[in-house]
Write an enzyme that holds these catalytic residues in place. Structure first.
Site, PDB file in Angstrom:
ATOM      1  CB  SER A  53      -0.764  -0.149   1.240  1.00 40.53           C
ATOM      2  OG  SER A  53      -1.634  -1.118   1.327  1.00 40.53           O
TER       3      SER A  53
HETATM    4  N1  SAH Z   1      -0.375  -4.924   4.043  1.00 36.89           N
HETATM    5  C1  SAH Z   1       0.664  -5.302   2.962  1.00 36.89           C
HETATM    6  C2  SAH Z   1      -0.190  -5.299   1.389  1.00 36.89           C
HETATM    7  C3  SAH Z   1      -1.589  -5.889   1.274  1.00 36.89           C
HETATM    8  S1  SAH Z   1      -2.038  -6.207  -0.343  1.00 36.89           S
HETATM    9  C4  SAH Z   1       1.640  -4.636   2.742  1.00 36.89           C
HETATM   10  O1  SAH Z   1       2.325  -3.981   3.846  1.00 36.89           O
HETATM   11  O2  SAH Z   1       2.691  -5.081   1.969  1.00 36.89           O
HETATM   12  C5  SAH Z   1      -3.280  -7.356   0.353  1.00 36.89           C
HETATM   13  C6  SAH Z   1      -2.718  -8.745   0.589  1.00 36.89           C
HETATM   14  O3  SAH Z   1      -3.929  -9.384   1.098  1.00 36.89           O
HETATM   15  C7  SAH Z   1      -2.216  -9.353  -0.627  1.00 36.89           C
HETATM   16  O4  SAH Z   1      -0.986 -10.074  -0.306  1.00 36.89           O
HETATM   17  C8  SAH Z   1      -3.237 -10.638  -0.697  1.00 36.89           C
HETATM   18  O5  SAH Z   1      -2.581 -11.759  -0.997  1.00 36.89           O
HETATM   19  C9  SAH Z   1      -3.925 -10.755   0.739  1.00 36.89           C
HETATM   20  N2  SAH Z   1      -5.134 -11.433   0.842  1.00 36.89           N
HETATM   21  C10 SAH Z   1      -6.208 -11.486  -0.070  1.00 36.89           C
HETATM   22  N3  SAH Z   1      -7.123 -12.214   0.625  1.00 36.89           N
HETATM   23  C11 SAH Z   1      -6.788 -12.634   1.756  1.00 36.89           C
HETATM   24  C12 SAH Z   1      -7.270 -13.494   2.673  1.00 36.89           C
HETATM   25  N4  SAH Z   1      -8.493 -13.949   2.585  1.00 36.89           N
HETATM   26  N5  SAH Z   1      -6.512 -13.854   3.779  1.00 36.89           N
HETATM   27  C13 SAH Z   1      -5.070 -13.514   4.001  1.00 36.89           C
HETATM   28  N6  SAH Z   1      -4.305 -12.496   3.032  1.00 36.89           N
HETATM   29  C14 SAH Z   1      -5.407 -12.294   1.812  1.00 36.89           C
END
Ligand code: SAH
Length: 207
Positions: A53
């Site tokens: 993000s």
């Molecule tokens: N917080 C992260 C960016 C998040 S992007 C950072 O600091 O880099 C969103 C992430 O959520 C992605 O890696 C995606 O694979 C994950 N995601 C999506 N659905 C999910 C779920 N049900 N459980 C865990 N992770 C999930």
């Protein structure tokens, strides 16, 4: 570049959060080939079709959550591990962040990034975070970095009374929602339009 980012945040974001972001080396959480862009204020690709993000979004979510020393936090969507690292700084050595990610390659990536950054109070778990992480519940705070069709019930249930959950909700139009658990139920606050990748899982979107 890092100074520019901190300058942009100061005045809009609490000093505590800006100081935590000053201490957290964002360059260690982006792929080496785009490290020179680490402090630009937009999301960056981290592989597997996912993104880290933008700094202002991490700052706003940390601010809204009001993280304090010693808190136990659940982070859903570990990605690079950066957001978890900033929260780990904010809860201090007595606090702990459990971070859950569904893509195995990103679990490995985030663990390596956190290790290289010397961060010890984050545990990365592989699984479907739309169901929360009951093993360590209840949590003081829950952070969700992927958009859901509605606030997942298991996440609400895994909040302590007085606890707070921040999550983007919606499909095309997404809004950042803060859920506060009270002794009577749940209060909601809306914090504006946002853009996130989908939360995929039992209480999120289908693949
Ligand atoms: N917080 C992260 C960016 C998040 S992007 C950072 O600091 O880099 C969103 C992430 O959520 C992605 O890696 C995606 O694979 C994950 N995601 C999506 N659905 C999910 C779920 N049900 N459980 C865990 N992770 C999930």
């Amino acid at each position: 570049m890092k100074d520019e980012m901190l300058k942009m945040l100061r005045g809009n974001i609490s000093d505590r959060v800006v100081e935590a972001m000053e201490r957290t080396p964002r360059e260690l959480f982006v792929p080496e080939s785009i490290r020179y862009m680490a402090y630009e204020d937009h999301p960056l690709p981290i592989g597997e079709g996912q993104t880290i993000s933008a700094p202002h979004m991490v700052a706003i979510m940390c601010d809204v959550l009001d993280l304090r020393d010693g808190m136990k936090v659940l982070d859903v969507g570990t990605g690079s591990g950066y957001h978890a690292a900033v929260m780990a700084d904010l809860v201090g050595p007595e606090g702990h962040v459990y971070s859950i990610e569904r893509i195995p390659e990103l679990v490995v990536y985030a663990r390596r990034n956190l290790r290289e950054a010397g961060i010890e109070n984050v545990t990365v778990v592989e699984g479907d975070g739309s169901c929360g992480l009951p093993d360590h519940a209840p949590y003081d705070r829950i952070n969700v970095a992927a958009t859901a069709p509605k606030v997942p019930e298991p996440l609400k249930e895994q909040l302590k009374v007085g606890g707070k959950l921040v999550i983007p909700v919606g499909t095309c139009y997404q809004e950042l929602v803060l859920v506060i658990r009270t002794d009577r139920g749940f209060d909601l606050e809306h914090h504006g339009g946002v853009v996130f990748v989908p939360l995929i899982g039992d209480h999120g979107f289908e693949i």
